[in-house]
Design a protein around this motif. Sequence first.
Motif, PDB file in Angstrom:
ATOM      1  N   ASP A 171      -9.632   4.099   2.436  1.00  0.00           N
ATOM      2  CA  ASP A 171      -9.042   3.689   3.718  1.00  0.00           C
ATOM      3  C   ASP A 171      -7.993   4.693   4.185  1.00  0.00           C
ATOM      4  O   ASP A 171      -7.927   5.031   5.383  1.00  0.00           O
ATOM      5  CB  ASP A 171      -8.423   2.294   3.596  1.00  0.00           C
ATOM      6  CG  ASP A 171      -9.471   1.203   3.395  1.00  0.00           C
ATOM      7  OD1 ASP A 171     -10.653   1.465   3.687  1.00  0.00           O
ATOM      8  OD2 ASP A 171      -9.114   0.109   2.916  1.00  0.00           O
ATOM      9  N   GLY A 172      -7.180   5.174   3.261  1.00  0.00           N
ATOM     10  CA  GLY A 172      -6.164   6.165   3.617  1.00  0.00           C
ATOM     11  C   GLY A 172      -6.787   7.480   4.064  1.00  0.00           C
ATOM     12  O   GLY A 172      -6.287   8.129   4.996  1.00  0.00           O
ATOM     13  N   ASP A 186      -9.032  10.277  11.016  1.00  0.00           N
ATOM     14  CA  ASP A 186      -8.975   9.821  12.412  1.00  0.00           C
ATOM     15  C   ASP A 186      -7.734  10.360  13.114  1.00  0.00           C
ATOM     16  O   ASP A 186      -7.774  10.720  14.305  1.00  0.00           O
ATOM     17  CB  ASP A 186      -8.995   8.296  12.473  1.00  0.00           C
ATOM     18  CG  ASP A 186     -10.325   7.705  12.010  1.00  0.00           C
ATOM     19  OD1 ASP A 186     -11.326   8.463  11.969  1.00  0.00           O
ATOM     20  OD2 ASP A 186     -10.363   6.500  11.680  1.00  0.00           O
ATOM     21  N   ARG A 187      -6.645  10.430  12.379  1.00  0.00           N
ATOM     22  CA  ARG A 187      -5.395  10.930  12.969  1.00  0.00           C
ATOM     23  C   ARG A 187      -5.508  12.411  13.323  1.00  0.00           C
ATOM     24  O   ARG A 187      -5.020  12.846  14.374  1.00  0.00           O
ATOM     25  CB  ARG A 187      -4.262  10.700  11.966  1.00  0.00           C
ATOM     26  CG  ARG A 187      -2.871  10.903  12.524  1.00  0.00           C
ATOM     27  CD  ARG A 187      -1.836  10.547  11.474  1.00  0.00           C
ATOM     28  NE  ARG A 187      -0.493  10.910  11.893  1.00  0.00           N
ATOM     29  CZ  ARG A 187       0.552  10.856  11.092  1.00  0.00           C
ATOM     30  NH1 ARG A 187       0.427  10.440   9.831  1.00  0.00           N
ATOM     31  NH2 ARG A 187       1.756  11.227  11.531  1.00  0.00           N
ATOM     32  N   THR A 232      -5.145  12.420   0.189  1.00  0.00           N
ATOM     33  CA  THR A 232      -4.076  11.430   0.335  1.00  0.00           C
ATOM     34  C   THR A 232      -3.498  10.984  -1.002  1.00  0.00           C
ATOM     35  O   THR A 232      -2.448  10.336  -1.030  1.00  0.00           O
ATOM     36  CB  THR A 232      -4.588  10.197   1.100  1.00  0.00           C
ATOM     37  OG1 THR A 232      -5.758   9.690   0.442  1.00  0.00           O
ATOM     38  CG2 THR A 232      -4.953  10.552   2.528  1.00  0.00           C
ATOM     39  N   ILE A 271      -9.773   7.854   5.488  1.00  0.00           N
ATOM     40  CA  ILE A 271     -10.363   7.649   6.822  1.00  0.00           C
ATOM     41  C   ILE A 271      -9.277   7.644   7.887  1.00  0.00           C
ATOM     42  O   ILE A 271      -9.431   8.233   8.968  1.00  0.00           O
ATOM     43  CB  ILE A 271     -11.177   6.345   6.852  1.00  0.00           C
ATOM     44  CG1 ILE A 271     -12.398   6.456   5.927  1.00  0.00           C
ATOM     45  CG2 ILE A 271     -11.622   6.009   8.271  1.00  0.00           C
ATOM     46  CD1 ILE A 271     -13.184   5.172   5.778  1.00  0.00           C
ATOM     47  N   ALA A 272      -8.148   6.994   7.594  1.00  0.00           N
ATOM     48  CA  ALA A 272      -7.049   6.919   8.563  1.00  0.00           C
ATOM     49  C   ALA A 272      -6.491   8.303   8.870  1.00  0.00           C
ATOM     50  O   ALA A 272      -6.217   8.633  10.037  1.00  0.00           O
ATOM     51  CB  ALA A 272      -5.949   5.999   8.028  1.00  0.00           C
ATOM     52  N   LEU A 273      -6.337   9.148   7.848  1.00  0.00           N
ATOM     53  CA  LEU A 273      -5.815  10.495   8.059  1.00  0.00           C
ATOM     54  C   LEU A 273      -6.817  11.354   8.824  1.00  0.00           C
ATOM     55  O   LEU A 273      -6.431  12.137   9.705  1.00  0.00           O
ATOM     56  CB  LEU A 273      -5.467  11.144   6.716  1.00  0.00           C
ATOM     57  CG  LEU A 273      -4.865  12.549   6.786  1.00  0.00           C
ATOM     58  CD1 LEU A 273      -3.637  12.571   7.680  1.00  0.00           C
ATOM     59  CD2 LEU A 273      -4.517  13.057   5.383  1.00  0.00           C
TER      60      LEU A 273
END
Length: 410
Positions: A305-306, A312-313, A75, A308-310
Amino acid sequence: MALRMKSPIGARAGSRPASVRVAGVMPLRAVAPSMATVAKRMSVQVRVAAADAPSAAQQKLMASLNAARPVYPFTAIVGQEEMKLALILNVIDPKIGGVMVMGDRGTGKSTTIRALADLLPEMNVVWKDPFNSDPNDPELMSSEVRERLKSGEVLKTGTMKIPMVDLPLGATEDRVCGTIDIEKALTEGVKAFEPGLLAKANRGILYVDEVNLLDDHLVDVLLDSAASGWNTVEREGISISHPARFILVGSGNPEEGELRPQLLDRFGMHAQIGTVREPKLRVQIVTERQKFDENPTDFRESVKDGQIALTDRIVAARVLLKKIEVDYEQRVKISQICSELNVDGIRGDIVTNRAAKAIAAFEGRSEVTPEDIYRVIPLCLRHRLRKDPLAQIDDGERVREVFKKVFDLE
C-alpha cells in the motif's frame, strides 16, 4: 448415435472393414469403440487432468519462481532521507541532471537506487524497438520509428518496466555507446547498428557504481549523453544517432577518491550519506532486512500500500510540475546565492530552480516556497564549491549560511 470409422486406404466406401491377418492368430477386425467405452476413457482423462492441476500453494510457488529477482521495497528503506529525496526529485524532473551519491560502504546506496526503479510505473513503448521509443513523443523516438510514422505505418505499442541498467567498471566505449558493423555497411549498404547500454537505458535509469573509479573519458561520454539526451556513434564516415534520455545515478566511496570538479559539476545533485549510529535504528534496519531475506514475497506484500501511494504521488507530481513557476524574486535570490558562493557557470542556478519546482510538485503545491529552496539548494550546490581536486566536498553548511543571509532568515 452410431460412430463410424474412416475407411482404410484402398477400401471402397460401404464395404466391410478389412481384416488383419497374423500368422497363427485368429483374424482381427477393426471394431469401433462403443459409446460406453468412449465415456469411460473421457472420465479417466478428466480425473487425470484434475489430479495434475496445481494446488494454490503450487501456483504461489510457480509465481515466485517465474517472478524476477525480488527487490527491496523503496518505502521500507530506513533513513538516508537526503539520498531518497534527490532520487525522487530526479524521477519527477529528469532534466535536473542526475544524482551523485557518496557515502560509506554498506549504507544502502545500490539497494536504494534499484528499489527506485522497481517503484516506478510502467511506460508505453514501441513494440520491439531497441531504443524504448515513446509512441507519443517525437523527441523520444528513434530515427527508424520516425520514418515508420512518416510512411503512415500504425505502430504496435506495449508497456514495460522502467529500465534499470548497470554499467560495469570494465565496460568499453563500444559497449556503452554501441557499435556499427562497417563490413555490412560497405557490402550491403545498410547501417547495421548494435545498440549499447545507452540505448537500453533510454527513458530509464543508468546506474554506475563506484563511478569515481571509472575512466574519466567514459564518465565524460555518459554526462554528455545525459545532458543532450542523444547518443551519436560515428565510425569511418558513418553516423548513427538515437535518443538517450536517462537519469544518471553514480555512487562511490569517498575513501577511494573523488571525481574531478569538472565532472562533478555535470551531475545535477549531490547526496551524502553516512553510517547510521543510533543503535535502535540499526536494529530496526537489521530486523527489516532479515524479514525480507526470509520471505521476500510476504515482506513486499506488507508494504504494498505504501509503495502504491508513493508511486501515485510521483505520477501526480509529474503532471503538476508543468504548472509550477518560481517567483522572479526567488529566482534572483537563488542566483545571488550562487554568485556569493562563487559557483562557476549557471548550472547551479538552473538545477536549483528545477529542483525547487519538483519538490513543490511532490508536496502537491503549485507555488515554490523559501522552505522548498532551503531543502534542495545544498544538494544542488555543495559539489560545485570545490575548486581544489584534493579538497573535501562541503557538507552543505556553507550553502545554508548564505541562504539564510540572502533570504533574511537569520
